[in-house]
Design a protein around this motif. Structure first.
Motif, PDB file in Angstrom:
ATOM      1  N   ILE A  64       0.847  -1.192   0.000  1.00  0.00           N
ATOM      2  CA  ILE A  64       0.000   0.000   0.000  1.00  0.00           C
ATOM      3  C   ILE A  64       0.883   1.243   0.000  1.00  0.00           C
ATOM      4  CG2 ILE A  64      -1.660   1.350   1.360  1.00  0.00           C
ATOM      5  CD1 ILE A  64      -2.771  -1.421   2.367  1.00  0.00           C
ATOM      6  N   ALA A  65       1.896   1.262   0.840  1.00  0.00           N
ATOM      7  CA  ALA A  65       2.791   2.417   0.938  1.00  0.00           C
ATOM      8  C   ALA A  65       3.509   2.682  -0.384  1.00  0.00           C
ATOM      9  CB  ALA A  65       3.802   2.205   2.059  1.00  0.00           C
ATOM     10  N   ALA A  66       3.804   1.633  -1.121  1.00  0.00           N
ATOM     11  CA  ALA A  66       4.535   1.774  -2.387  1.00  0.00           C
ATOM     12  C   ALA A  66       3.626   2.074  -3.579  1.00  0.00           C
ATOM     13  CB  ALA A  66       5.322   0.498  -2.658  1.00  0.00           C
ATOM     14  N   ASP A  67       2.331   1.989  -3.390  1.00  0.00           N
ATOM     15  CA  ASP A  67       1.374   2.203  -4.481  1.00  0.00           C
ATOM     16  C   ASP A  67       1.334   3.683  -4.854  1.00  0.00           C
ATOM     17  OD1 ASP A  67      -0.873   2.486  -6.136  1.00  0.00           O
ATOM     18  OD2 ASP A  67      -1.992   0.931  -5.063  1.00  0.00           O
ATOM     19  N   SER A  68       1.789   4.008  -6.044  1.00  0.00           N
ATOM     20  CA  SER A  68       1.853   5.409  -6.469  1.00  0.00           C
ATOM     21  C   SER A  68       0.476   6.029  -6.697  1.00  0.00           C
ATOM     22  CB  SER A  68       2.687   5.533  -7.748  1.00  0.00           C
ATOM     23  OG  SER A  68       2.072   4.804  -8.794  1.00  0.00           O
ATOM     24  N   GLY A  69      -0.552   5.223  -6.760  1.00  0.00           N
ATOM     25  CA  GLY A  69      -1.896   5.736  -6.962  1.00  0.00           C
ATOM     26  C   GLY A  69      -2.591   6.143  -5.668  1.00  0.00           C
ATOM     27  N   ILE A  70      -1.892   5.999  -4.558  1.00  0.00           N
ATOM     28  CA  ILE A  70      -2.482   6.310  -3.257  1.00  0.00           C
ATOM     29  C   ILE A  70      -1.932   7.643  -2.761  1.00  0.00           C
ATOM     30  CG2 ILE A  70      -2.566   5.570  -0.837  1.00  0.00           C
ATOM     31  CD1 ILE A  70      -2.665   2.712  -1.863  1.00  0.00           C
ATOM     32  N   ASP A  71      -2.799   8.467  -2.204  1.00  0.00           N
ATOM     33  CA  ASP A  71      -2.380   9.759  -1.672  1.00  0.00           C
ATOM     34  C   ASP A  71      -1.389   9.574  -0.527  1.00  0.00           C
ATOM     35  OD1 ASP A  71      -4.018  11.108  -3.463  1.00  0.00           O
ATOM     36  OD2 ASP A  71      -5.691  11.239  -2.052  1.00  0.00           O
ATOM     37  N   ALA A  72      -0.495  10.553  -0.380  1.00  0.00           N
ATOM     38  CA  ALA A  72       0.594  10.480   0.593  1.00  0.00           C
ATOM     39  C   ALA A  72       0.147  10.185   2.025  1.00  0.00           C
ATOM     40  CB  ALA A  72       1.432  11.763   0.544  1.00  0.00           C
ATOM     41  N   PRO A  73      -0.910  10.803   2.544  1.00  0.00           N
ATOM     42  CA  PRO A  73      -1.272  10.485   3.936  1.00  0.00           C
ATOM     43  C   PRO A  73      -1.582   9.001   4.160  1.00  0.00           C
ATOM     44  CG  PRO A  73      -2.398  12.477   3.233  1.00  0.00           C
ATOM     45  CD  PRO A  73      -1.749  11.888   2.016  1.00  0.00           C
ATOM     46  N   TYR A  74      -2.217   8.368   3.191  1.00  0.00           N
ATOM     47  CA  TYR A  74      -2.538   6.943   3.332  1.00  0.00           C
ATOM     48  C   TYR A  74      -1.291   6.089   3.160  1.00  0.00           C
ATOM     49  CZ  TYR A  74      -7.182   8.844   2.960  1.00  0.00           C
ATOM     50  OH  TYR A  74      -8.307   9.593   3.172  1.00  0.00           O
ATOM     51  N   SER A  75      -0.420   6.503   2.269  1.00  0.00           N
ATOM     52  CA  SER A  75       0.851   5.810   2.086  1.00  0.00           C
ATOM     53  C   SER A  75       1.683   5.905   3.365  1.00  0.00           C
ATOM     54  CB  SER A  75       1.602   6.432   0.905  1.00  0.00           C
ATOM     55  OG  SER A  75       2.873   5.876   0.773  1.00  0.00           O
ATOM     56  N   ASP A  76       1.706   7.099   3.954  1.00  0.00           N
ATOM     57  CA  ASP A  76       2.454   7.290   5.210  1.00  0.00           C
ATOM     58  C   ASP A  76       1.857   6.462   6.343  1.00  0.00           C
ATOM     59  OD1 ASP A  76       4.001   9.067   3.771  1.00  0.00           O
ATOM     60  OD2 ASP A  76       3.141  10.867   4.701  1.00  0.00           O
ATOM     61  N   LEU A  77       0.536   6.413   6.407  1.00  0.00           N
ATOM     62  CA  LEU A  77      -0.129   5.586   7.415  1.00  0.00           C
ATOM     63  C   LEU A  77       0.298   4.127   7.254  1.00  0.00           C
ATOM     64  CD1 LEU A  77      -2.209   4.944   9.645  1.00  0.00           C
ATOM     65  CD2 LEU A  77      -3.951   4.850   7.829  1.00  0.00           C
ATOM     66  N   ALA A  78       0.286   3.637   6.039  1.00  0.00           N
ATOM     67  CA  ALA A  78       0.678   2.248   5.792  1.00  0.00           C
ATOM     68  C   ALA A  78       2.142   2.010   6.180  1.00  0.00           C
ATOM     69  CB  ALA A  78       0.445   1.890   4.325  1.00  0.00           C
ATOM     70  N   THR A  79       2.991   3.003   5.944  1.00  0.00           N
ATOM     71  CA  THR A  79       4.400   2.892   6.333  1.00  0.00           C
ATOM     72  C   THR A  79       4.537   2.758   7.844  1.00  0.00           C
ATOM     73  OG1 THR A  79       5.127   4.156   4.404  1.00  0.00           O
ATOM     74  CG2 THR A  79       6.647   4.069   6.276  1.00  0.00           C
ATOM     75  N   VAL A  80       3.794   3.590   8.582  1.00  0.00           N
ATOM     76  CA  VAL A  80       3.838   3.537  10.048  1.00  0.00           C
ATOM     77  C   VAL A  80       3.299   2.200  10.556  1.00  0.00           C
ATOM     78  CG1 VAL A  80       2.817   4.525  12.146  1.00  0.00           C
ATOM     79  CG2 VAL A  80       3.804   6.030  10.402  1.00  0.00           C
ATOM     80  N   LEU A  81       2.196   1.737   9.989  1.00  0.00           N
ATOM     81  CA  LEU A  81       1.617   0.469  10.425  1.00  0.00           C
ATOM     82  C   LEU A  81       2.559  -0.701  10.137  1.00  0.00           C
ATOM     83  CD1 LEU A  81      -2.072   1.104   9.329  1.00  0.00           C
ATOM     84  CD2 LEU A  81      -1.181   1.045  11.674  1.00  0.00           C
ATOM     85  N   ALA A  82       3.197  -0.673   8.972  1.00  0.00           N
ATOM     86  CA  ALA A  82       4.166  -1.730   8.635  1.00  0.00           C
ATOM     87  C   ALA A  82       5.340  -1.714   9.613  1.00  0.00           C
ATOM     88  CB  ALA A  82       4.663  -1.561   7.200  1.00  0.00           C
ATOM     89  N   ALA A  83       5.817  -0.526   9.943  1.00  0.00           N
ATOM     90  CA  ALA A  83       6.946  -0.415  10.874  1.00  0.00           C
ATOM     91  C   ALA A  83       6.548  -0.894  12.263  1.00  0.00           C
ATOM     92  CB  ALA A  83       7.435   1.030  10.930  1.00  0.00           C
ATOM     93  N   ASN A  84       5.367  -0.542  12.692  1.00  0.00           N
ATOM     94  CA  ASN A  84       4.897  -0.939  14.026  1.00  0.00           C
ATOM     95  C   ASN A  84       4.821  -2.457  14.149  1.00  0.00           C
ATOM     96  OD1 ASN A  84       3.828  -0.501  16.653  1.00  0.00           O
ATOM     97  ND2 ASN A  84       1.768  -0.770  15.843  1.00  0.00           N
ATOM     98  N   ILE A  85       4.214  -3.084  13.175  1.00  0.00           N
ATOM     99  CA  ILE A  85       4.089  -4.541  13.208  1.00  0.00           C
ATOM    100  C   ILE A  85       5.449  -5.196  12.974  1.00  0.00           C
ATOM    101  CG2 ILE A  85       3.037  -6.546  12.075  1.00  0.00           C
ATOM    102  CD1 ILE A  85       0.637  -4.647  11.463  1.00  0.00           C
ATOM    103  N   GLY A  86       6.211  -4.648  12.045  1.00  0.00           N
ATOM    104  CA  GLY A  86       7.532  -5.201  11.740  1.00  0.00           C
ATOM    105  C   GLY A  86       8.472  -5.153  12.925  1.00  0.00           C
ATOM    106  N   LEU A  87       8.415  -4.072  13.671  1.00  0.00           N
ATOM    107  CA  LEU A  87       9.270  -3.941  14.848  1.00  0.00           C
ATOM    108  C   LEU A  87       8.929  -5.016  15.877  1.00  0.00           C
ATOM    109  CD1 LEU A  87      11.541  -2.095  15.874  1.00  0.00           C
ATOM    110  CD2 LEU A  87       9.790  -0.688  16.956  1.00  0.00           C
TER     111      LEU A  87
END
Length: 169
Positions: A83-106
């Motif tokens: 989701i974060a890498a999807d260029s068709g998604i607006d930045a706030p949603y991409s950033d949210l997905a990045t944070v969620l991935a980091a939280n779970i990944g950590l």
């Protein structure tokens, strides 16, 4: 006159489609709330495949969350990163997905250095997710054993008046 009638007809049809998709989304969420994870995942997948971009994105986010809740953290992280890498998604949603991935990944034991690198673009003062990114970055430094850097970041969050109360605590 014909053009106005056609436009009004299309608006009515479009509203009906959006309402129907919203009802399907609510039904899928109720399945998730009732711990019917597999059924909920199928329902969200159907929504993702058959609806407009907005509901498709929400369905993707819910699918990833359900997978994380079910213990399939690796798949959830991969989906959030997609989701974060999807260029068709607006930045706030991409950033949210990045944070969620980091939280779970950590929590899943991913390389803290990679998480720090991934979160770095979100740390700037204008990003809506900067506080969460800072907190996760500090936690990643803590996992690396760099207590001084982690403390520096946690202290900066504690004294920043803009830090949300939950993060500050």
């Amino acid at each position: 006159m014909l053009g106005v009638a056609a436009f009004q007809g299309w608006r009515h049809w479009d509203l009906g489609q959006r309402q129907e998709t919203g009802d399907r989304f609510i039904a899928a969420q109720r399945l998730a709330d009732a711990d019917k994870t597999e059924e909920a995942l199928r329902a969200f997948t159907d929504i993702r495949q058959q609806s407009s971009a907005g509901y498709a994105l929400l369905a993707r986010l819910r699918e990833a969350a359900l997978k994380a809740e079910a213990g399939d953290r690796a798949t959830a992280v991969a989906e959030y990163r997609a989701i974060a890498a999807d260029s068709g998604i607006d930045a706030p949603y991409s950033d949210l997905a990045t944070v969620l991935a980091a939280n779970i990944g950590l929590d899943a034991g991913e390389d803290p250095n990679a998480i720090i690198t991934t979160l770095a673009p979100l740390l700037d003062g204008a990003n809506a997710f900067r506080y969460a990114a800072r907190e996760l970055t500090a936690a990643a430094y803590l996992k690396l054993g760099d207590k001084a850097k982690a403390r520096e970041l946690f202290d900066a969050l504690a004294v920043d008046a803009g830090t949300p109360r939950g993060v500050r605590t």
